[in-house]
Design an enzyme around this catalytic site. Structure first.
Site, PDB file in Angstrom:
ATOM      1  N   TYR A  75       0.834  -1.201   0.000  1.00 27.56           N
ATOM      2  CA  TYR A  75       0.000   0.000   0.000  1.00 27.56           C
ATOM      3  C   TYR A  75       0.870   1.253   0.000  1.00 27.56           C
ATOM      4  CZ  TYR A  75      -2.856   3.867   1.489  1.00 27.56           C
ATOM      5  OH  TYR A  75      -3.455   5.098   1.549  1.00 27.56           O
ATOM      6  N   HIS A 134      -5.178  16.293  -4.456  1.00 27.96           N
ATOM      7  CA  HIS A 134      -5.391  16.613  -3.044  1.00 27.96           C
ATOM      8  C   HIS A 134      -5.214  18.104  -2.750  1.00 27.96           C
ATOM      9  CE1 HIS A 134      -5.382  12.334  -2.684  1.00 27.96           C
ATOM     10  NE2 HIS A 134      -5.369  12.327  -1.360  1.00 27.96           N
ATOM     11  N   ASN A 167       0.836  12.804   3.765  1.00 25.98           N
ATOM     12  CA  ASN A 167       0.459  12.256   5.071  1.00 25.98           C
ATOM     13  C   ASN A 167       1.255  12.962   6.160  1.00 25.98           C
ATOM     14  OD1 ASN A 167      -0.290   8.692   4.635  1.00 25.98           O
ATOM     15  ND2 ASN A 167      -1.526  10.489   4.329  1.00 25.98           N
ATOM     16  N   TYR A 224     -12.734  37.021  43.746  1.00 29.62           N
ATOM     17  CA  TYR A 224     -12.000  35.853  43.273  1.00 29.62           C
ATOM     18  C   TYR A 224     -11.022  36.184  42.146  1.00 29.62           C
ATOM     19  CZ  TYR A 224     -15.355  32.830  45.772  1.00 29.62           C
ATOM     20  OH  TYR A 224     -16.117  32.209  46.717  1.00 29.62           O
ATOM     21  N   ARG A 259      -8.137  37.325  44.216  1.00 32.51           N
ATOM     22  CA  ARG A 259      -7.692  36.391  45.239  1.00 32.51           C
ATOM     23  C   ARG A 259      -7.265  35.040  44.663  1.00 32.51           C
ATOM     24  NH1 ARG A 259     -11.914  34.086  49.385  1.00 32.51           N
ATOM     25  NH2 ARG A 259     -13.027  35.937  48.638  1.00 32.51           N
ATOM     26  N   PHE A 315      -0.970   9.259  11.205  1.00 33.12           N
ATOM     27  CA  PHE A 315      -1.454  10.527  10.661  1.00 33.12           C
ATOM     28  C   PHE A 315      -2.684  11.045  11.380  1.00 33.12           C
ATOM     29  CE2 PHE A 315      -2.948   7.029   7.797  1.00 33.12           C
ATOM     30  CZ  PHE A 315      -4.226   6.938   8.315  1.00 33.12           C
ATOM     31  N   GLU A 335     -12.168   6.421   5.991  1.00 34.52           N
ATOM     32  CA  GLU A 335     -11.660   7.297   7.050  1.00 34.52           C
ATOM     33  C   GLU A 335     -12.866   7.738   7.881  1.00 34.52           C
ATOM     34  OE1 GLU A 335      -9.824  10.007   4.396  1.00 34.52           O
ATOM     35  OE2 GLU A 335      -8.422   8.495   3.693  1.00 34.52           O
TER      36      GLU A 335
END
Length: 515
Positions: A61, A91, A203, A287, A290, A335, A420
């Site tokens: 792959y 991409h 990636n 507060y 403090r 990734f 995914e």
């Protein structure tokens, strides 16, 4: 004009061992990158493993298959270069404004670090080209939107990778040009990507990590500013220092709380204002005054935790599949940017709280019934509104940060035909930190400006040497408000005050990337 190389800091990149201080220098700029020679053997060996797989005709792959849902599609050897080029082109679908150069520098440097771990199967020449481009000031144009933070920051890293194949655009000293011209300016030619090289470049978590690092570095600054502003406000209202007593904080045991209390005490050491009301019996300040050690200490602990996660991730091999010394090529999920998403969300909570408690101290300063100071910190009230609407601006930005602080990591939308099916949303989680730090710098800056106004009403009493130095720094930015004037320039000047890097030593010693 760019500084000469002789004036630049050399950042020596030892993969797996780069610290936060080095990453902060890269973010700031005026640096050159140098890869450790010891990293080269592993890079070359992993690339040879990939080459052996191609020559042997093994199906692995990412090397000779399609990607994502198309992982079962075998690609013939004579089309592997086309595969890698198409991967980068297909991409490159980012949108929005380009990432700023400070973030892009981090993206390029952390991508070099990741590829140099020797698990990516990429040629040393490609890594050297990224370093050469960085050192020549050639910055790829990377749109800020389009990544879900899993399968890596695919779209933005594709835009980075376009530069290497002579596509897309780059900038040099803010001048936009074609990638081909940018490569030529650095003495390079476009690459024909080899097996796995496009995938290794795309990636990874480098964009989300770099954005989160920006959030960390800017968050450290507003944290420091928030502590100084808190000390200024305490002095302005003549608040009690008894809640800073170390015994209180040691009894609880929270490290950040203990450290913050000690740092604020160090800021106030030698203050005549403190001694002027030593016996007033005041022990119950609101507060926001403090509980500075408790709130800001918790923020500090969160920043330190996030810093540790991000330092690890900046050095990580986060592409897929990974190549190992024995020749194994293993497909996994490094990734997936879940660690970065959680770190970014934690930083967001801290930045929001720094602004939230600061805005409450600002409101206290303006309330004459609580502060003992003139209403809205101005004489001749009624004719003059003083700091009234500056506090409204602070409230607006503190409220905006509450919405922005909603965790990005709890969201997920499946992509790639459900291959995914769970993603981190780390890139948005990290990107929104820029707006949050900007907002908090404004809030804290307005508080500091108001607190110094309050201290001036208490003159001739003086604070400590450190605090008087900070008062002088504020007065260099803004004048005393005698009567109403245009305040927007003052607010911007104080935002810059709160965004600076150099802070008093007791505060700077707390910051994770400085130590």
């Amino acid at each position: 004009m760019a500084s000469s190389s002789a004036e630049m800091t050399i950042c020596h990149l030892q993969p797996g061992q780069v610290d936060l201080a080095t990453l902060r220098k890269i973010y700031q700029g005026n640096v050159r990158l140098e890869l450790a020679e010891s990293a080269r053997a592993g890079i070359i060996a992993s690339q040879q493993t990939v080459q052996n797989i191609v020559e042997q005709g093994r199906v692995v792959y990412g090397i000779n298959t399609g990607f994502g849902k198309l992982a079962q599609t075998m690609i013939p050897a004579d089309r592997l270069a086309e595969l890698q080029r198409n991967l980068v082109l297909s991409h490159s679908v980012g949108i929005g404004k380009d990432l700023p150069d400070d973030v892009v520098r981090l993206v390029m440097a952390t991508k070099v670090l990741s590829l140099s771990r020797g698990h990516s199967g990429i040629r040393i020449e490609v890594i050297d080209a990224l370093i050469t481009l960085f050192n020549a000031g050639v910055m790829p144009c990377i749109p800020e939107k389009g990544s879900v933070g899993a399968s890596g920051d695919l779209a933005p890293l594709a835009h980075l990778s376009l530069m290497l194949i002579g596509e897309g655009e780059v900038t040099i000293q803010c001048k936009r040009m074609s990638a081909v011209d940018g490569l030529a300016a650095a003495g390079l030619q476009p690459f024909i990507l080899g097996p796995k090289e496009g995938l290794a470049l795309l990636n990874g978590t480098q964009v989300s990590t770099s954005l989160a690092l920006r959030g960390l570095f800017e968050g450290e600054r507003v944290f420091a500013a928030g502590l100084v502003a808190g000390a200024l406000s305490l002095e302005a209202i003549k608040g009690s220092v008894k809640p800073l007593d170390a015994r209180i904080h040691e009894a609880r045991g929270q490290e950040g709380q203990i450290a913050v209390a000690a740092a604020v005490m160090a800021l106030l050491e030698g203050s005549d204002i403190v001694t002027s009301h030593a016996n007033c019996g005041r022990v119950q300040d609101p507060y926001s005054i403090r509980c500075v050690p408790q709130v800001m200490g918790a923020c500090l602990d969160n920043l330190k935790h996030s810093a540790r996660i991000l330092q690890i991730e900046a050095n990580a091999a986060s592409d897929n599949p990974l190549v190992f010394e024995n020749g194994d090529v293993i497909s996994g999920g490094n990734f997936h940017a879940e660690p970065v998403a959680f770190a970014a969300d934690i930083i967001a909570l801290s930045v929001a709280e720094i602004g939230a408690i600061s805005e409450r101290r600002l409101a206290l300063l303006l309330d004459t019934g609580l502060s003992g100071l003139p209403a809205f910190l101005v004489n001749d009230g009624g004719v003059n509104s003083g700091f009234m609407i500056a506090q409204v601006t602070a409230a607006a930005l503190a409220s905006e940060n509450k919405s922005l602080a909603h965790p990005g990591s709890v969201d997920s939308l499946p992509t790639s035909a459900n291959q995914e099916d769970h993603v981190s949303m780390a890139t948005y989680a990290a990107r929104r930190l820029g707006d949050m730090c900007f907002n908090t710098a404004v809030v804290v800056g307005i508080e500091a400006m108001a607190a110094v106004q309050g201290i001036d009403f208490n003159r001739p009493l003086k604070s400590s040497a450190i605090i008087e130095g900070e008062i002088a720094a504020v007065r260099e930015k803004v004048a005393f408000l005698e009567k109403d004037r245009l305040m927007a320039p003052d607010v911007e000047n104080m935002r810059l005050w709160a965004s600076r890097e150099n802070w008093p030593a007791p505060i700077q010693a707390l910051l994770p990337s400085f130590n």
